[in-house]
Scaffold this motif. Structure first.
Motif, short mmCIF file in Angstrom:
data_model
loop_
_atom_site.label_atom_id
_atom_site.label_comp_id
_atom_site.label_asym_id
_atom_site.label_seq_id
_atom_site.Cartn_x
_atom_site.Cartn_y
_atom_site.Cartn_z
N TYR A 165 0.85 -1.19 0.00
CA TYR A 165 0.00 0.00 0.00
C TYR A 165 0.88 1.24 0.00
O TYR A 165 1.90 1.30 0.71
CB TYR A 165 -0.93 0.02 1.22
CG TYR A 165 -1.93 1.16 1.16
CD1 TYR A 165 -2.74 1.33 0.05
CD2 TYR A 165 -2.05 2.07 2.22
CE1 TYR A 165 -3.65 2.37 -0.02
CE2 TYR A 165 -2.96 3.11 2.15
CZ TYR A 165 -3.76 3.26 1.03
OH TYR A 165 -4.63 4.30 0.96
N ASP A 172 -2.98 6.93 5.96
CA ASP A 172 -2.62 5.81 5.08
C ASP A 172 -1.71 4.83 5.79
O ASP A 172 -1.89 3.61 5.69
CB ASP A 172 -1.93 6.34 3.82
CG ASP A 172 -2.85 7.18 2.96
OD1 ASP A 172 -4.02 6.79 2.79
OD2 ASP A 172 -2.42 8.23 2.46
N ALA A 173 -0.71 5.34 6.49
CA ALA A 173 0.23 4.47 7.19
C ALA A 173 -0.49 3.63 8.24
O ALA A 173 -0.22 2.43 8.39
CB ALA A 173 1.33 5.30 7.83
N ALA A 176 -2.63 0.84 6.62
CA ALA A 176 -1.81 -0.31 6.21
C ALA A 176 -1.39 -1.14 7.41
O ALA A 176 -1.45 -2.38 7.37
CB ALA A 176 -0.58 0.19 5.45
N GLN A 177 -0.98 -0.48 8.47
CA GLN A 177 -0.56 -1.20 9.68
C GLN A 177 -1.70 -2.05 10.22
O GLN A 177 -1.51 -3.23 10.56
CB GLN A 177 -0.08 -0.21 10.73
CG GLN A 177 0.38 -0.87 12.02
CD GLN A 177 0.73 0.16 13.09
OE1 GLN A 177 0.13 1.23 13.17
NE2 GLN A 177 1.71 -0.16 13.90
N TYR A 183 3.86 -1.09 3.73
CA TYR A 183 3.52 0.29 3.37
C TYR A 183 4.72 1.04 2.82
O TYR A 183 5.85 0.84 3.28
CB TYR A 183 2.99 1.03 4.61
CG TYR A 183 2.65 2.48 4.37
CD1 TYR A 183 1.53 2.83 3.61
CD2 TYR A 183 3.43 3.50 4.90
CE1 TYR A 183 1.21 4.15 3.39
CE2 TYR A 183 3.11 4.84 4.69
CZ TYR A 183 1.99 5.16 3.93
OH TYR A 183 1.67 6.47 3.71
N HIS A 185 5.66 5.21 1.73
CA HIS A 185 5.20 6.59 1.89
C HIS A 185 5.88 7.47 0.85
O HIS A 185 7.11 7.45 0.74
CB HIS A 185 5.56 7.08 3.30
CG HIS A 185 4.88 8.33 3.72
ND1 HIS A 185 3.56 8.35 4.14
CD2 HIS A 185 5.33 9.62 3.79
CE1 HIS A 185 3.23 9.60 4.45
NE2 HIS A 185 4.29 10.38 4.24
#
Length: 218
Positions: A165, A172-173, A176-177, A183, A185
């Motif tokens: 991702y 967003d991070a 994903a976690q 992930y 960035h």
């Protein structure tokens, strides 16, 4: 092995802030409030339209009770012209085509509505490179709820371990976690510590061996 790459849209694949700022300014001024500039809008993106409008009202000193009417006005203005000044970040077109050529499926998981996402992807020429789009209106709860990203993986028919991702915000991070997905960035996003950052989309292919690419095509 990596069989799919899923990406956020606003701020990751495209810079949509100019069009969003224009539509927000139209909505705010229609209610007697000051407009909002593009840089401030960039700092508010990531949580969907409702959160965006609440943040904009706070930024210009507007009454929170206006959130509903301003959201309606913003949505009308944005739908009318969603991508007049929106641009594609970095090497997205070339990199996504390269990944697809190697058998990697491409998805978009975004807190923008699905129809608007399709409009923006079409206007920027990215639509033919994307297999699946899951907007905030397609799931019970948007990011950072992991179910949003999981819905995209289900549509792509891949497991979390076989996906990657890519995003530009802490939302967003965290998504994903929570979903158990590796992930990446983008370097032009909001600075985050303890995440792997990429300067180009072409860097997504780094670490994916020819054997892995071959395996995705079986």
């Amino acid at each position: 092995m990596t069989r799919a790459v899923v990406l956020d849209l606003d701020g990751t694949l495209v810079d949509s802030a100019p069009d969003i700022a224009r539509a927000l300014t139209c909505a705010l001024t229609a209610h007697g409030l000051p407009g909002i500039d593009t840089d401030r809008v960039r700092a508010l993106l990531g949580g969907g339209a409702e959160e965006l409008v609440r943040g904009a009202l706070d930024a210009v000193g507007g009454d929170p009770a206006l959130a509903g009417p301003v959201l309606d006005a913003y949505s009308r203005a944005y739908r009318a012209e969603p991508a007049a000044a929106t641009t594609v970040h970095a090497d997205a077109r070339e990199a996504l085509q390269s990944l697809r050529d190697k058998g990697i499926r491409i998805g978009v998981c975004t807190n923008k509505r699905t129809g608007l996402s399709h409009d923006v992807l079409a206007a920027t020429g990215l639509a033919p490179l994307v297999d699946v789009v899951v907007g905030i209106d397609a799931v019970p709860a948007g990011k950072p709820d992991p179910g949003h990203l999981q819905a995209a993986l289900t549509a792509l028919e891949v497991s979390p371990a076989d996906a990657l991702y890519v995003g530009d915000t802490g939302i967003d991070a965290l998504t994903a976690q929570r979903a158990g997905v590796p992930y990446r960035h983008v370097s032009w996003g909001r600075p985050l510590s303890s995440v792997t950052t990429i300067d180009t989309f072409g860097a997504l292919a780094e670490g994916l061996t020819d054997k892995e690419f071959h395996a995705t095509e079986q």
